[in-house]
Scaffold this motif. Structure first.
Motif: not given
Length: 458
Positions: A227, A306, A396, A444, A447, A452
């Motif tokens: 990611f 993301t 993330n 975080t 997506y 996510l």
């Protein structure tokens, strides 16, 4: 007689002050901005330590003093090579945003040049007027080369930026790339796909210290997340792949990961699938080739971004997106120099940095040094690059344990404490650790419109 004794130091002090003012002058405002910045950094003595072959002062040949000077120069270059920045300024090309952040931070903190340097080299200390010139130049460089249109005005000059909701891609290639990403035929025994080690439902990683390839064989380095890899300036910890396509071409031929001898074998296997081949040739008329396969995977991986983390929302102006503890964590993140390497949209991935700048991480780890521990040196073979790695992105990060290239840290708390100790030379308090971790958890993102998650952590 007493008046004479009093007068002598006063005269000497006045003479010293006059000399200081004479030699320590800011660059002329008539010069172009880049020339002002170049002169400022040169006059401050940055190239006396932060280059491969520093111009040492005459007293570097003296006993004792010379050893101290040479050690300062060695440590300075070990920490930061300013040559690429100076070359970019002179050429009028973009300066790395990591270099901008590093120079900005030491100017703000007043930590460079070191006091012991400018006490000897009177003209090298940076005046307040020069600080203003430098900080304004850095701000303008960011605005021109690393625009931040999504951020609220007060955060426009931050070293980090929100992620865009999407980026332009070729949808036809994305569809093919996604199929290939999950296709186990890329491995010689049909057991391993890209998603095996970089699961989209597990934070883009597999949460193992070392991933398993064909026949249960294990690699020697922790798998980084897929990611937001689009934002990295190179791929792999050692930077051996310049693009996502280059990266995608590595694992299929790695004897531990997927085990094929050549892409000819892979192409022949995929060509047996008539329906897939027909769809592939509609986008790539010359059919199955290594270049086409890796290009399709690259196009798919470019969609694996993301956006809309709580931190992104905060940067965009939503003050309620973060708690006070999380905001304090972000301020500590900047205070302790984390934001000099973890910059940009991905909060990292823009430079190679030494693992163990302020302490010997590998000696304290107390395990055998492996080839992977050599980092960038594996590719360059230069001594300076031993233990130097591509800085990982932090987005993330709460989902991607274990941490570091060697996968030795199981929790964010451990990783944060070690980074502070070995990179900054700071022993964090429990409260500071908790605040930094709380901030990192705000990174975080989403997506496909949903926050996510990691199935391994449910």
């Amino acid at each position: 007689m007493k008046k004479k004794y009093v007068l002598v130091p006063v005269v000497l002090l006045a003479a010293g002050a006059a000399t200081y003012r004479l030699v320590n002058q800011p660059p002329s405002s008539d010069l172009p901005a880049n020339e002002q910045m170049y002169q400022l950094l040169a006059d401050a003595g940055c190239m006396a330590c932060h280059v491969a072959e520093p111009k040492l002062p005459f007293y570097a040949s003296f006993p004792l003093a010379g050893d101290l000077v040479k050690e300062d120069a060695r440590l300075g270059y070990r920490a930061f090579d300013i040559a690429p920045m100076m070359e970019a300024i002179k050429a009028g090309t973009p300066v790395s945003e990591v270099d901008l952040a590093k120079v900005e931070k030491v100017i703000q903190d007043g930590t460079m040049p070191m006091v012991k340097y400018y006490l000897v080299h009177w003209g090298s200390s940076i005046l307040d007027s020069e600080k203003t010139i430098a900080l304004n130049w850095i701000r303008d460089q960011r605005a021109a080369n690393y625009p931040n249109p999504l951020a609220a005005a007060e955060f426009a000059n931050e070293p980090v930026r929100p992620i865009a909701d999407s980026i332009p891609v070729d949808v036809r290639k994305v569809i093919l790339g996604e199929m290939l990403y999950h296709d186990t035929r890329l491995s010689v025994d049909n057991t391993v796909s890209c998603a095996t080690c970089h699961g989209l439902n597990t934070g883009g990683v597999d949460n193992k210290q070392f991933s398993e390839g064909i026949q249960g064989l294990k690699g020697g380095v922790n798998a980084p997340t897929v990611f937001n890899a689009h934002y990295n300036f190179v791929q792999f910890w050692d930077g051996r792949a310049k693009t996502l396509a280059d990266q995608a071409g590595g694992p299929p031929l790695n004897p531990v990961e997927m085990g094929h001898k050549s892409f000819d074998d892979i192409c022949a296997r995929l060509a047996e699938d008539a329906a897939f081949t027909k769809a592939f040739k509609e986008v790539y008329p010359d059919g199955w080739t290594q270049a086409n396969i890796t290009n399709a995977i690259q196009e798919f991986e470019r969609t694996l971004i993301t956006p809309n983390s709580r931190f992104d929302k905060y940067l965009k102006g939503d003050k309620a997106a973060l708690t006070q503890e999380e905001i304090t964590g972000y301020e500590l993140f900047k205070q302790y120099n984390c934001a000099t390497c973890h910059v940009g949209e991905n909060l990292g991935g823009q430079s190679y940095e030494l693992m163990g700048l302020q302490g010997d991480y590998f000696a304290d780890r107390n395990t055998e040094i492996t080839l992977e521990d050599h980092g960038r040196n594996k590719e360059t073979k230069t001594e300076r690059d031993i233990h130097r790695f591509k800085v990982p992105g932090l987005r993330n990060i709460a989902l991607t344990a274990p941490y570091f290239h060697d996968g030795t840290k199981k929790t964010l708390e451990e990783a944060v404490r070690d980074m502070a100790k070995y990179e900054v030379g700071v022993e964090l308090t429990d409260q500071e650790t908790a605040q930094l971790v709380s901030f990192l958890k705000t990174l975080t993102g989403e997506y496909k419109g949903k926050t996510l998650t990691n199935d391994n952590m449910k």
